[in-house]
Design an enzyme around this catalytic site. Structure first.
Site, mmCIF file in Angstrom:
data_model
loop_
_atom_site.group_PDB
_atom_site.id
_atom_site.type_symbol
_atom_site.label_atom_id
_atom_site.label_comp_id
_atom_site.label_asym_id
_atom_site.label_seq_id
_atom_site.Cartn_x
_atom_site.Cartn_y
_atom_site.Cartn_z
ATOM 1 N N SER A 42 0.886 -1.170 0.000
ATOM 2 C CA SER A 42 0.000 0.000 0.000
ATOM 3 C C SER A 42 0.920 1.214 0.000
ATOM 4 O O SER A 42 2.095 1.097 0.391
ATOM 5 C CB SER A 42 -0.837 -0.005 1.284
ATOM 6 O OG SER A 42 -1.418 1.272 1.511
ATOM 7 N N TYR A 65 -2.113 -2.305 10.163
ATOM 8 C CA TYR A 65 -2.108 -2.219 8.695
ATOM 9 C C TYR A 65 -0.781 -1.654 8.196
ATOM 10 O O TYR A 65 -0.127 -2.237 7.326
ATOM 11 C CB TYR A 65 -3.281 -1.349 8.232
ATOM 12 C CG TYR A 65 -3.518 -1.397 6.735
ATOM 13 C CD1 TYR A 65 -4.064 -2.533 6.135
ATOM 14 C CD2 TYR A 65 -3.181 -0.325 5.922
ATOM 15 C CE1 TYR A 65 -4.274 -2.586 4.763
ATOM 16 C CE2 TYR A 65 -3.389 -0.364 4.547
ATOM 17 C CZ TYR A 65 -3.934 -1.501 3.976
ATOM 18 O OH TYR A 65 -4.133 -1.546 2.609
HETATM 19 N N1 NAD Z 1 -8.601 -0.339 -1.660
HETATM 20 C C1 NAD Z 1 -7.586 0.434 -1.346
HETATM 21 O O1 NAD Z 1 -7.741 1.677 -1.284
HETATM 22 C C2 NAD Z 1 -6.232 -0.163 -1.059
HETATM 23 C C3 NAD Z 1 -5.159 0.711 -0.857
HETATM 24 C C4 NAD Z 1 -3.900 0.182 -0.583
HETATM 25 C C5 NAD Z 1 -3.718 -1.195 -0.562
HETATM 26 N N2 NAD Z 1 -4.791 -2.037 -0.766
HETATM 27 C C6 NAD Z 1 -4.543 -3.475 -0.698
HETATM 28 O O2 NAD Z 1 -5.097 -4.121 -1.831
HETATM 29 C C7 NAD Z 1 -5.394 -5.486 -1.498
HETATM 30 C C8 NAD Z 1 -6.801 -5.815 -1.958
HETATM 31 O O3 NAD Z 1 -7.717 -5.094 -1.152
HETATM 32 P P1 NAD Z 1 -9.087 -4.476 -1.700
HETATM 33 O O4 NAD Z 1 -8.987 -3.014 -1.512
HETATM 34 O O5 NAD Z 1 -9.411 -5.023 -3.008
HETATM 35 O O6 NAD Z 1 -10.091 -4.977 -0.563
HETATM 36 P P2 NAD Z 1 -11.361 -5.934 -0.610
HETATM 37 O O7 NAD Z 1 -11.768 -6.098 0.808
HETATM 38 O O8 NAD Z 1 -12.365 -5.427 -1.592
HETATM 39 O O9 NAD Z 1 -10.757 -7.291 -1.192
HETATM 40 C C9 NAD Z 1 -9.892 -8.099 -0.434
HETATM 41 C C10 NAD Z 1 -10.221 -9.549 -0.703
HETATM 42 O O10 NAD Z 1 -9.314 -10.337 0.050
HETATM 43 C C11 NAD Z 1 -10.043 -11.378 0.679
HETATM 44 N N3 NAD Z 1 -9.331 -11.805 1.876
HETATM 45 C C12 NAD Z 1 -9.050 -11.071 2.991
HETATM 46 N N4 NAD Z 1 -8.396 -11.823 3.866
HETATM 47 C C13 NAD Z 1 -8.240 -13.045 3.320
HETATM 48 C C14 NAD Z 1 -7.637 -14.254 3.744
HETATM 49 N N5 NAD Z 1 -7.075 -14.376 4.954
HETATM 50 N N6 NAD Z 1 -7.632 -15.302 2.906
HETATM 51 C C15 NAD Z 1 -8.211 -15.211 1.695
HETATM 52 N N7 NAD Z 1 -8.819 -14.120 1.235
HETATM 53 C C16 NAD Z 1 -8.825 -13.037 2.044
HETATM 54 C C17 NAD Z 1 -11.405 -10.777 0.992
HETATM 55 O O11 NAD Z 1 -12.400 -11.788 1.169
HETATM 56 C C18 NAD Z 1 -11.633 -9.930 -0.253
HETATM 57 O O12 NAD Z 1 -12.280 -10.670 -1.266
HETATM 58 C C19 NAD Z 1 -5.183 -5.605 0.016
HETATM 59 O O13 NAD Z 1 -3.911 -6.183 0.260
HETATM 60 C C20 NAD Z 1 -5.200 -4.167 0.487
HETATM 61 O O14 NAD Z 1 -4.482 -3.981 1.673
HETATM 62 C C21 NAD Z 1 -6.033 -1.534 -1.022
#
Ligand code: NAD
Length: 271
Positions: A143, A156
């Protein structure tokens, strides 16, 4: 060195594929004719996504913090498709609260999923990819929060900082052995997903709302974000930072803050 490649076909493994960024990556990979291995602990959503994808898709219910399940995922991927071209270690969770008030179980889960999930993916897939002796690409999701820290998101920020460190080390390790496996560190800024869906603890509700506000105002949609990620992969980038406006200024300010030995609560140190 020109490392540009055009992605067309192959096999992509994506963890956390049921929602948000992972689902966007899956749709875009399928549009690039990639067959898919999609893992998530939310199997119904995974199934729904798979039903709309045009290419051959294997889904598996996996908790990424469980190393045995990730090994089973790697076995299933190689059994089904013979090879893996891309691994997106993408699954992650966000927790908020004062660092000393977050209970031990929640702390542990954040570290087990956000760090452990990525390490499990590397431990399961890299030996198999080395044995295959073909080009492959591992993309670990951190991130922009992996490059600085803010109050109320300690688990986080700590876990994402670790992902940056681990991926940087991995890149050096693979390069030093002349491996055909390449790596990238993906650091998203705000993307409109379910990451912040779960209700925040009361004491940080105001903070949580402001975070959600940023995501609503500035967040990319997962599908447009996926296009940016694949473009960066095709251009051979290690640091995949599709929203530099969310990072570069803060990174400079943070570096200055440390070099000038300023206290983090001194506002001159924040963007
Ligand atoms: N959305 C943002 O603004 C943002 C910003 C920086 C980083 N990220 C990172 O991007 C990645 C994806 O996140 P997102 O924003 O799409 O969120 P999201 O919650 O929409 O998707 C995350 C997915 O991961 C799955 N998941 C979580 N823990 C799990 C586990 N232990 N085993 C299997 N599946 C699991 C959830 O069920 C979900 O489908 C993450 O690593 C998040 O930290 C997101």
């Amino acid at each position: 060195m020109n490392r540009s490649v055009k992605i067309d076909g192959g096999v992509a493994v994506i963890t956390g594929a049921a929602s948000g960024i992972g689902a966007g990556l899956a749709r875009h990979a399928a549009a690039k004719n990639m067959n898919l291995v999609l893992a998530d602990w939310d199997e119904p959503r995974l199934r729904a996504l798979a039903s709309e994808l045009p290419t051959d898709t294997l889904i598996m219910s996996v908790d990424v913090s469980d190393g045995d399940r990730i090994n089973a995922l790697a076995d299933a991927a190689f059994d089904r498709f013979g090879d893996v071209d891309m691994l997106f270690n993408n699954a992650g969770i966000m927790t908020s609260g004062r660092s000393w008030e977050i209970d031990a179980e929640t702390w542990q889960q954040s570290l087990d999923v956000n760090i452990g999930g990525i390490v499990n993916g590397m431990r399961a897939f890299i030996p198999r990819l080395i044995a295959a002796d073909r080009p492959a690409h591992i993309i670990n999701t951190a991130s922009v929060g992996g490059f600085y820290s803010v109050p109320l998101l300690a688990p986080y920020m700590a876990s994402k900082t670790a992902v940056v460190a681990i991926t940087e080390a991995l890149a050096g390790e693979l390069a030093s052995m002349g491996s055909k496996i390449r790596t990238s560190l993906l650091a998203p800024g705000a993307v409109k997903t379910d990451l912040m869906r779960d209700a925040a603890p009361k004491e940080s509700e105001e903070f949580w709302q402001s975070l959600r506000g940023v995501a609503d105002r500035k967040g990319k949609m997962p599908d447009e974000f996926a296009v940016m990620v694949f473009d960066a992969i095709e251009h051979g980038e290690f640091w995949i930072i599709p929203q530099p406006e969310s990072l570069d200024g803060r990174l400079r300010e943070r570096t200055d803050m440390i070099l000038e030995r300023r206290h983090p609560a001194d506002k001159r140190g924040h963007g």
